[in-house]
Design an enzyme around this catalytic site. Structure first.
Site: not given
Ligand code: AHG
Length: 335
Positions: A275, A93-94, A70, A64, A116, A118-119
């Site tokens: 997660e 995660e990082e 993050d 990502d 994680d 900062l999700d």
């Molecule tokens: P990120 O931290 O890269 O924004 O990812 C978030 C995670 C999770 O929190 C969320 O439910 C999911 O990825 C969303 O993924 P999609 O965009 O594929 O739906």
């Protein structure tokens, strides 16, 4: 008469008193997480004001794009946990590899943190909620020796504590040590997390389903049929794209959150260790259920890789059971 405020620190100390064998180590670790999340909260709140926004340009270990907040959150948690010496290692995660923390004053650290930091960070630029997810394990190897991979890849059933912090309209820290779930809302006027939701219970069923419906055609037949069923029931679709926020709603109001496999993510997108497992422990402790779309209990899945992915269906118990019936019925049709 005003109700007495119970702060997170007071609650942690009081809970520790109920365990004769407690050394205070886990309590200190939980308090360190509380401190780190207050600092992260401060930065998240002013993200629109300072030059901390935007994609940094590098990729994290799971591919990502990494954003500056993050990195900030990751570094802050590592820093806060490094100071008290209660944590032997962190899986984040990082970071591609396990972060081994040096001993403090010769202390033998007993715990491992998975997180994680900062999700949902793609939400930051648009001022939408994000969260921190964490899980705590007791290390298996002798605390006087080097930390080992086996200490970090335990199943969710071995978690001694887990929690999340949601940086939303208000900031709330929700955690469990295996005997119920409690939520603490940050009171910015005193800078303390205060007990606001004690012994949280998830409704047996609810009116919400949460899934990236944009991927509908990429889901397996059984998942498409289950989503059709949710739509037929006129359930409300809510999808923020931040697992913490989406599951938080479901914990309070009842519903189901799904992240199934797609062609792009054949094993799902979300990470099992830091997660799915911590969120599964919280939801199960609140009376809910968490399984994969292949119907395995999330907490029982063997972990072989720190960045392993899993599909997930999590939320109100009756709704997860119903989803299971759809999978059983329609995967039989496919077979
Ligand atoms: P990120 O931290 O890269 O924004 O990812 C978030 C995670 C999770 O929190 C969320 O439910 C999911 O990825 C969303 O993924 P999609 O965009 O594929 O739906």
């Amino acid at each position: 008469m005003n109700k007495k405020i119970v702060t997170l620190d007071e609650f942690i100390i009081k809970s520790q008193k109920g365990h004769d064998d407690a050394t205070g180590s886990l309590s200190r670790l939980l308090r360190d997480i509380g401190i780190a999340s207050k600092i992260i909260n401060r930065e998240v709140n002013k993200a629109g004001l300072v030059n901390i926004l935007g994609v940094e340009g590098s990729e994290n270990s799971t591919g990502d794009m990494v954003q500056k907040l993050d990195i900030f959150a990751n570094e802050k948690i590592i820093e806060c946990l490094s100071m008290s010496g209660e944590c032997a290692a962190i899986v984040s995660e990082e970071n591609e590899d396990i972060i081994k923390l040096p001993s403090v004053n010769g202390k033998k650290a007993q715990y491992v943190l998975v997180m994680d930091p900062l999700d949902g960070s793609s939400n930051i630029d648009v001022n939408v909620s994000v969260g921190t997810i964490f899980g705590i394990y007791k290390r298996k190897s002798d605390a006087s020796g080097e930390i080992e991979l086996e200490d970090c890849i335990q199943t969710g059933l071995d978690l001694v504590a887990s929690g999340y912090v949601l940086y939303g309209t208000s900031t709330i820290l929700v955690y469990t040590t295996g005997s119920g779930v409690n939520g603490f809302t940050l009171d910015p006027s005193i800078g303390e997390f205060c007990l606001s939701h004690s012994d949280m219970k998830i409704p047996a069923a609810g009116n919400y389903y949460s899934v990236n419906q944009g991927y509908y055609l990429k889901f397996d037949l059984e998942m498409r049929r289950y989503i059709d069923h949710c739509s037929d029931l006129n359930l409300r679709l809510r999808y923020i794209g931040s697992m913490v926020s989406d599951i938080h709603r479901i914990l309070f109001q009842g519903g189901i959150f799904l992240y199934p496999n797609t062609r792009k993510y054949p094993h799902g997108k979300l990470r099992l260790l830091y997660e799915c497992n911590p969120m599964a422990m919280i939801v199960e402790q609140a009376g809910g259920k968490a399984i994969t779309c292949g119907l395995e209990r999330i907490l029982a899945i063997p972990v072989t890789n720190i960045h392993q992915k899993a599909t997930i269906a999590i939320g109100s118990p009756d709704m997860v059971d119903e989803m299971q019936k759809f999978v059983e019925r329609y995967s039989a049709v496919n077979a």
